[in-house]
Design a protein around this motif. Structure first.
Motif, PDB file in Angstrom:
ATOM      1  N   LYS A   1      28.608-123.674-115.823  1.00 21.30           N
ATOM      2  CA  LYS A   1      28.826-125.128-115.710  1.00 21.30           C
ATOM      3  C   LYS A   1      30.288-125.479-115.932  1.00 21.30           C
ATOM      4  O   LYS A   1      30.858-126.317-115.220  1.00 21.30           O
ATOM      5  N   ALA A   2      30.882-124.862-116.930  1.00 21.64           N
ATOM      6  CA  ALA A   2      32.295-125.145-117.202  1.00 21.64           C
ATOM      7  C   ALA A   2      33.173-124.706-116.030  1.00 21.64           C
ATOM      8  O   ALA A   2      34.110-125.414-115.619  1.00 21.64           O
TER       9      ALA A   2
ATOM     10  N   LEU B   1      12.808-112.004-123.662  1.00 19.16           N
ATOM     11  CA  LEU B   1      13.449-113.001-124.529  1.00 19.16           C
ATOM     12  C   LEU B   1      14.960-112.822-124.553  1.00 19.16           C
ATOM     13  O   LEU B   1      15.721-113.803-124.490  1.00 19.16           O
ATOM     14  N   SER B   2      15.398-111.573-124.643  1.00 21.62           N
ATOM     15  CA  SER B   2      16.847-111.334-124.677  1.00 21.62           C
ATOM     16  C   SER B   2      17.501-111.753-123.353  1.00 21.62           C
ATOM     17  O   SER B   2      18.614-112.292-123.335  1.00 21.62           O
ATOM     18  N   LYS B   3      16.786-111.542-122.231  1.00 21.86           N
ATOM     19  CA  LYS B   3      17.321-111.952-120.937  1.00 21.86           C
ATOM     20  C   LYS B   3      17.429-113.479-120.834  1.00 21.86           C
ATOM     21  O   LYS B   3      18.385-114.014-120.267  1.00 21.86           O
ATOM     22  N   LEU B   4      16.402-114.180-121.374  1.00 21.16           N
ATOM     23  CA  LEU B   4      16.445-115.644-121.357  1.00 21.16           C
ATOM     24  C   LEU B   4      17.625-116.175-122.156  1.00 21.16           C
ATOM     25  O   LEU B   4      18.325-117.110-121.728  1.00 21.16           O
TER      26      LEU B   4
ATOM     27  N   ALA C   1      20.745-115.507-120.218  1.00 20.34           N
ATOM     28  CA  ALA C   1      20.867-116.403-119.066  1.00 20.34           C
ATOM     29  C   ALA C   1      21.311-117.797-119.485  1.00 20.34           C
ATOM     30  O   ALA C   1      22.117-118.452-118.792  1.00 20.34           O
ATOM     31  N   SER C   2      20.802-118.306-120.631  1.00 18.08           N
ATOM     32  CA  SER C   2      21.212-119.629-121.110  1.00 18.08           C
ATOM     33  C   SER C   2      22.704-119.674-121.402  1.00 18.08           C
ATOM     34  O   SER C   2      23.404-120.641-121.062  1.00 18.08           O
ATOM     35  N   THR C   3      23.220-118.598-122.009  1.00 16.49           N
ATOM     36  CA  THR C   3      24.654-118.535-122.306  1.00 16.49           C
ATOM     37  C   THR C   3      25.473-118.520-121.017  1.00 16.49           C
ATOM     38  O   THR C   3      26.505-119.203-120.898  1.00 16.49           O
ATOM     39  N   GLN C   4      25.007-117.728-120.057  1.00 18.33           N
ATOM     40  CA  GLN C   4      25.745-117.635-118.792  1.00 18.33           C
ATOM     41  C   GLN C   4      25.735-118.962-118.030  1.00 18.33           C
ATOM     42  O   GLN C   4      26.717-119.316-117.363  1.00 18.33           O
ATOM     43  N   ILE C   5      24.633-119.715-118.109  1.00 22.77           N
ATOM     44  CA  ILE C   5      24.549-121.016-117.424  1.00 22.77           C
ATOM     45  C   ILE C   5      25.587-121.986-117.987  1.00 22.77           C
ATOM     46  O   ILE C   5      26.257-122.728-117.240  1.00 22.77           O
TER      47      ILE C   5
END
Length: 839
Positions: A616-617, A602-605, A608-612
């Motif tokens: 994008k920016a 869960l912590s990795k997910l 990963a969402s934050t890094q995505i």
């Protein structure tokens, strides 16, 4: 004179007679027979107790007679030919007055001044019919079982003598207690006969004597009323008659008859006497024996006994290897029984129970409480009867020399050979192992105890010292046998070795009761185990006990239906609990690991969402830079295509250069091989030169130096050596100076022959040419050292001749290798220059 006994009562009578003989004129030898007793055992035992008088005559020391008492004489097994070997040897001994030596010579030996007494039971139950011709050599007496009146008189007299210092009301119990004891004995003998599965239900006067021995442990200061004394009588009867019983049904039968007898004969004291539990022992002062006297007393209940044994166990764990024992009520009961036996003189116990019952652990605890050390043999590869005897020597030295009360713990696993039980049987019946110590060790032991015997006021002769040692060792020895009732092994052993039953107090371990199962489970699943919630702990313990009892019930049903036995032992229960705890821990760790994996996932997910979002920016910004870079790349591709044409041309040049180098390399290999082959032909000559020098020593060189005017061939050879070494002054004086060097021969053997010039070779050849006498035959007749130096010079000349021929080839190879290296560098430079336009 000799006698044979059909029942037990004669044995104490014979022992009393033997104790009453004049020990200054008689020696006593007790021999106990078993099914494994051999004729060699009898002969060795007799020979170890007599000494040589004349060439072929043996007997006790001069002026004395040897009285030999043989108990259980009809126990030896009948062999294939229908004879008993020990009996046949004794028959020969009694008829002819001697027997043959078992050594190589087989000499006849006469045995003088020996009388024989014997005792045996009726044939049956492991006992055999004895050769009537052998019996005809004895005066035979048949001893019938004493009448009740006689028994009453015997034991009432014993009790009366002990109660003389007690109160009047306790003294009046002399006849009622004896009468009740005999009534109980008659009931037990009648209603509990021996069977194949209850082979040890053999009750005789030994058991009655043990009851009265227990009563003799009481003190008038502790037992002041009749109820307390009758209660200790009940305890002794239970320990002797009740503890050996194999089923709850038989135990209830004895308890019931005892309660009936107490209610009818001692109605007023019945309530106190019949109160349970009944625990008697003197281990209240076990940890402070120096300051507090040990008193055989009633410990009232399991709480008091448990508190005492818990304290004793803590002290034991601090002194020895810790034991993890759960002191539930049944364990306390058995520990008290074992402790009672160990506190008695010559107290031995036979503990019978399936594996895991706690027999050995409770024995160690009881021995510690009784102030005894524990001795146990350590099995190893090749452990046999001789190894056991060596261990028993250590045990008897500890008992008789160091005077340490010791428990000899002997379990079923220690019976590597059935012959081991023959030794244990002798220890139980006679207190010693026949012919255990050889004469030299026996003399050393006698010397150790001689001063002690003198202080005791006993004549310190050899026999008295040895008897004192055996008596002392026997009084300090307590044997505890730990056996399993599974199968027919124990029954067979007890039949073959009667001392296992007759010489011990039997304690039969029944399956653990519910209270014991709950106590063990509570200890393992106690409050310290955080994996088990408190709300479920009691239910879990009850369920574990229920499962174990269900398996026992199913095993009983299985045996009833299929006549096959499935043993359910306390060890199975302990394994059941430990397996549950192990699985509980494994599953708990597995669940925790899965939870940790889920948490990490869960912590990795989230990460990963934050890094995505961040990527994008960045991607929007980099799209602009990518467009500009694309234009630059197209221009660069055009330039690379132009440079590729240049690179192809240079690659063709590099390939051509490689082909030229390949040809040069092949030429180098051929020339180098020819040069090395020619060099190999020269090396034997060089090795011959060194071999010739190795054969010389300093004395040979000194011999040459001693010549004032040397022979011409010797001088010529020495001048040749001077030329090879590059010394300008070529004269006999320079040669002597050269040979005076400390490392003269070493320097010659390590001479750099490749550096010798053609001029030096020509000079040496001229010197040898001017001296035609310089031949090998001439040099051998003149000097050994000169011959060796001549061989060295000749070998050097041969090597130089070959080396001169191959020198041009070697120079040519070196030149070709140099050119190959230069070409290789040029090729590498060409390849690099071909790649540069592409970068």
């Amino acid at each position: 004179s000799s006698g044979i006994n059909a029942e037990w009562p004669l044995r104490p009578g014979i022992q009393d007679v033997l104790r009453g003989v004049d020990r200054d004129a008689n020696l006593i030898l007790n021999i106990n027979f078993s099914s494994r007793t051999t004729s060699l055992d009898i002969q060795r035992n007799l020979e170890s107790n007599v000494e040589k008088r004349t060439k072929d005559s043996f007997g006790p020391p001069a002026g004395k007679k040897l009285l030999v008492f043989m108990d259980d004489m009809n126990m030896p097994v009948v062999d294939t030919y229908g004879t008993q070997q020990p009996i046949e040897l004794l028959k020969l001994l009694l008829e002819k007055g001697g027997m043959y030596d078992r050594g190589k010579d087989m000499q006849w030996r006469f045995f003088r001044d020996i009388s024989y007494l014997a005792a045996m039971g009726k044939a049956g139950g492991g006992r055999n019919e004895v050769n009537p011709r052998f019996l005809s050599l004895f005066c035979v007496f048949n001893m019938v079982f004493p009448e009740e009146k006689t028994l009453h008189h015997i034991y009432a007299t014993i009790l009366k003598g002990h109660l003389q210092t007690f109160s009047k009301e306790i003294q009046d119990l002399e006849n009622p207690l004896t009468k009740t004891t005999l009534e109980l004995y008659q009931i037990i003998v009648k209603e509990l006969p021996p069977t194949p599965s209850k082979f040890h239900y053999i009750f005789n006067l030994r058991d009655l004597s043990r009851v009265y021995y227990g009563l003799s442990l009481t003190l008038p200061e502790r037992y002041t009323d009749t109820a307390s004394f009758i209660r200790v009588w009940r305890n002794e009867c239970l320990r002797i008659f009740h503890d050996r019983l194999t089923s709850a049904k038989d135990k209830d039968l004895v308890q019931g008859h005892m309660a009936d007898l107490i209610n009818s004969n001692f109605r007023n004291e019945a309530e106190v006497v019949l109160r349970n539990p009944i625990l008697f022992g003197d281990y209240r002062a076990a940890l402070n024996p120096e300051t507090e006297p040990r008193v055989y007393e009633d410990l009232q209940d399991f709480d008091a006994s448990g508190a005492l044994f818990t304290e004793i166990l803590e002290e034991y764990n601090q002194t020895f290897n810790p034991m993890n024992i759960v002191l539930f009520e049944d364990a306390l009961d058995h520990a008290t029984r074992i402790h009672r036996v160990l506190r008695m003189i010559n107290g031995h116990a036979l503990l019978v129970g399936v594996g895991g019952s706690g027999k050995q652990s409770l024995t160690r605890l009881a021995a510690f409480a009784a102030g005894c050390d524990v001795f146990e043999i350590q099995l190893c590869r090749g452990y046999d009867e001789e190894s056991l005897k060596e261990d028993l020597k250590i045990l008897y030295n500890k008992l008789g020399i160091e005077n340490k009360p010791t428990v000899f713990l002997f379990s079923e696993g220690h019976v590597v050979e059935e012959g081991f039980l023959e030794l244990v049987n002798n220890m139980l019946t006679t207190g010693q192992v026949p012919a255990l110590f050889p004469d030299d060790e026996k003399e050393a032991i006698i010397g150790e105890v001689r001063d002690e015997v003198t202080k005791a006021g006993i004549n310190p002769n050899k026999e008295n010292c040895w008897n004192y040692f055996i008596k002392k060792a026997s009084s300090n020895l307590h044997i505890v046998l730990s056996m399993s009732p599974v199968g027919d092994v124990l029954r067979t052993r007890c039949r073959n070795f009667p001392g296992l039953v007759n010489g011990t107090v039997i304690d039969w371990f029944l399956p653990w009761p519910v209270q014991a199962l709950e106590a063990v489970a509570s200890t393992f699943l106690g409050g310290e185990n955080a994996l088990i919630p408190d709300t479920h702990r009691d239910n879990l313990i009850q369920h574990i006990v229920l499962v174990h009892q269900a398996v026992i019930a199913s095993s009983t049903k299985f045996h009833t239906m299929l006549r096959r036995v499935n043993y359910v032992t306390p060890k199975n229960y302990l394994d059941f609990v430990s397996t549950f705890l192990r699985l509980l821990e494994e599953k708990d760790n597995y669940v925790l690991n899965q939870c940790n994996r889920l948490q990490v996932g869960l912590s990795k997910l989230i990460e990963a969402s934050t890094q995505i979002d961040e990527l994008k920016a960045k991607l929007e910004v980099q799209k602009i830079a990518v467009s500009a870079k694309t234009t630059s790349c197209n221009e660069l591709l055009k330039e690379i295509e132009q440079r590729e044409e240049v690179t192809k041309i240079k690659q063709k040049e590099a390939v051509k250069k490689s082909a030229d180098m390949e040809e040069q390399n092949k030429l180098i290999v051929v020339e180098k091989a020819e040069a090395e082959e020619a060099l190999l032909q020269a090396l034997p000559a060089l090795e011959l030169a060194r071999t010739a020098l190795e054969k010389l020593d300093k004395r040979d060189v000194v011999e040459i130096k001693s010549f004032a005017t040397p022979p011409k061939p010797v001088q010529a050879v020495c001048e040749c050596v001077l030329v090879f070494r590059g010394i300008r002054d070529v004269s006999w004086k320079s040669a002597k100076a050269m040979m005076s060097e400390s490392n003269f021969l070493y320097n010659l053997m390590n001479l750099a022959v490749d550096s010798i010039t053609n001029a030096q070779v020509r000079t040496v050849r001229n010197i040898l040419k001017e001296n035609p006498e310089c031949t090998m035959e001439r040099m051998e007749s003149i000097s050994n050292a000169g011959c060796g130096l001549f061989t060295f010079v000749s070998a050097i000349l041969g090597y130089c001749a070959v080396a001169r021929e191959i020198k041009p080839k070697r120079e040519k190879v070196a030149k070709l290798e140099k050119n190959f290296t230069i070409s290789k560098k040029e090729k590498s430079t060409a390849c690099d220059s071909a790649l540069i336009p592409l970068l």
